[in-house]
Design an enzyme around this catalytic site. Structure first.
Site, short mmCIF file in Angstrom:
data_model
loop_
_atom_site.label_atom_id
_atom_site.label_comp_id
_atom_site.label_asym_id
_atom_site.label_seq_id
_atom_site.Cartn_x
_atom_site.Cartn_y
_atom_site.Cartn_z
N GLU A 1 0.83 -1.20 0.00
CA GLU A 1 0.00 0.00 0.00
C GLU A 1 0.87 1.26 0.00
OE1 GLU A 1 -4.09 -1.43 2.09
OE2 GLU A 1 -2.59 -0.71 3.48
N CYS B 1 3.39 8.53 0.96
CA CYS B 1 4.03 7.63 1.92
C CYS B 1 4.15 6.27 1.21
CB CYS B 1 3.14 7.51 3.16
SG CYS B 1 3.72 6.28 4.33
N CYS C 1 7.06 -7.14 6.62
CA CYS C 1 8.14 -6.61 7.45
C CYS C 1 8.53 -7.67 8.46
CB CYS C 1 7.64 -5.35 8.17
SG CYS C 1 8.92 -4.52 9.13
N CYS D 1 7.19 -5.24 15.29
CA CYS D 1 6.76 -4.27 16.31
C CYS D 1 5.33 -4.60 16.77
CB CYS D 1 6.83 -2.84 15.79
SG CYS D 1 8.51 -2.36 15.34
N CYS E 1 2.10 -2.60 15.19
CA CYS E 1 2.06 -2.24 13.77
C CYS E 1 1.40 -3.32 12.91
CB CYS E 1 3.49 -1.99 13.30
SG CYS E 1 3.61 -1.45 11.59
N CYS F 1 -0.64 6.04 10.24
CA CYS F 1 0.63 5.40 10.59
C CYS F 1 0.40 4.01 11.15
CB CYS F 1 1.34 6.20 11.67
SG CYS F 1 1.81 7.82 11.16
#
Ligand code: SAH
Length: 344
Positions: A92, A105, A112, A116, A119, A333
């Site tokens: 995205e 962004c 990933c 974390c 996230c 975010c």
């Protein structure tokens, strides 16, 4: 033999290629301009002979992300794009409107592996690194799909950019090129969870980009709970690396701090954060935690955010609370994902 990804080639590499097949070097600039202007096939490159276009088509591939979903926020006009890459993996990107221009962004990896705790991008782990062309395509095609000229870039989407170091560096070289999109490093921010060795490596390039570090806690206990990377790269060592980065590049590091209810948002955390950052000159972006349904963590109350910010300011630490854009389309975010998109 698989075809070579032509949009990940620098102008010099293209020049070498054309020389090697007995063509004049200026062809490189022509092809580079077409590609960075959004050409999706060689046959549109009308200033090149048909025979040469056919040859390029046999030897190279032009990456073209397929737009699978596009969501426009009713709150603030933010647009979220879900792209499918040639191999089927998806990422995205988010296009945001600010007074100073349009900022996109972009993602640096499909998935990933940093894990974390707050996230959405980490759910499902890493699928693969994106090629430089695929990182660049997100800027190029967001611009083309929206009709809005992109002036700024934040590498703050899915993935850890310093975990895909070489491709991200190549992307920066390509996007900066005057014959390409010509977006200078000063208009680019790169965010990292804190891979110390690669922060040092990045500082060697002396690029004028803004380095942003996702800190989220001033002490190892809290940070390790939130970010597994902290087990190897503790807070103090990370901040030392940021100090070296500043010394080497002259660019101050920014810090991101997502306020999580009862985890990292107490006055004690604010005081400790002030102690650690007071002399760094670095700016702190306070981010209200975005909702990720799979995660148990909740954002801090408005009162806690205010109290936290007040302590930082009182202690002379520069900080601003980041406005959450695209909340209604899960584009804020930490909400970006590989593959599934949850908005309708
Ligand atoms: N891997 C890089 C790039 C991602 S940038 C990094 O860690 O910096 C995305 C930013 O959003 C990071 O600061 C990340 O910590 C933050 N973030 C992740 N999940 C979030 C959430 N649920 N709410 C608010 N910010 C979040």
């Amino acid at each position: 033999m698989s075809k070579r990804d032509i949009k990940s080639m620098t102008l010099r590499e293209l020049g070498d290629y054309f020389s090697s097949i007995g063509e004049r070097e200026f062809r490189a600039k022509q092809v580079f301009s077409w590609l960075h202007d959004g050409a999706t096939a060689f046959d549109v490159m009308t200033n090149i002979s048909e025979a040469l276009r056919k040859r390029l088509d046999r030897e190279f591939v032009i990456t073209v992300p397929e737009l699978v979903e596009k969501h426009v926020s009713e709150l603030d006009g933010t647009i979220k794009f879900l792209w499918r890459m040639t191999d089927g993996s998806a990422v995205e990107s988010v296009l945001m409107e600010y007074e100073h221009g349009n900022t996109v962004c972009i993602s640096s990896q499909a998935g990933c592996r940093m894990g974390c705790a707050f996230c959405a991008s980490a759910i499902g782990g890493l699928v693969r690194n994106l090629q430089a062309s695929e990182i660049l395509d997100q800027v190029l095609f967001s611009q083309m799909e929206s009709g809005r000229k992109v002036s700024n870039i934040v590498i703050m989407g899915i993935g850890e950019p310093l975990d895909n170091f070489d491709n991200v560096m190549l992307f920066l070289e390509l996007i900066n090129h005057p014959s390409g999109m010509n977006i200078g490093a000063r208009r680019i921010s790169l965010s990292t969870c804190g891979l110390i060795e690669n922060i040092d490596k990045l500082s060697e390039y002396s690029i004028q980009l803004t380095l942003t570090v996702s800190l989220h806690a001033p002490d190892d206990e809290t940070r390790t709970r939130l970010m597994p990377i902290n087990r190897d790269n503790g807070v103090d060592n990370l901040l030392k690396a940021c100090g070296r980065y500043f010394a080497k590049t002259g660019r101050r590091v920014s810090y991101e701090y997502a306020l999580i209810d009862g985890v990292n948002d107490t006055p004690r955390h604010a005081e400790l954060l002030s102690d650690k950052l007071r002399n760094s000159g670095g700016h702190v972006n306070i981010i209200p935690l975005s909702d990720v349904p799979e995660r148990k963590l909740r954002g801090s109350s408005v009162e806690s955010i205010k109290a936290f910010t007040k302590i930082l300011k009182h202690n002379g630490v520069n900080c601003t609370v980041r406005r959450s854009l695209g909340r209604d389309i899960a584009a804020s975010c930490g909400q970006l994902r590989t593959r599934l998109s949850q908005t309708t």
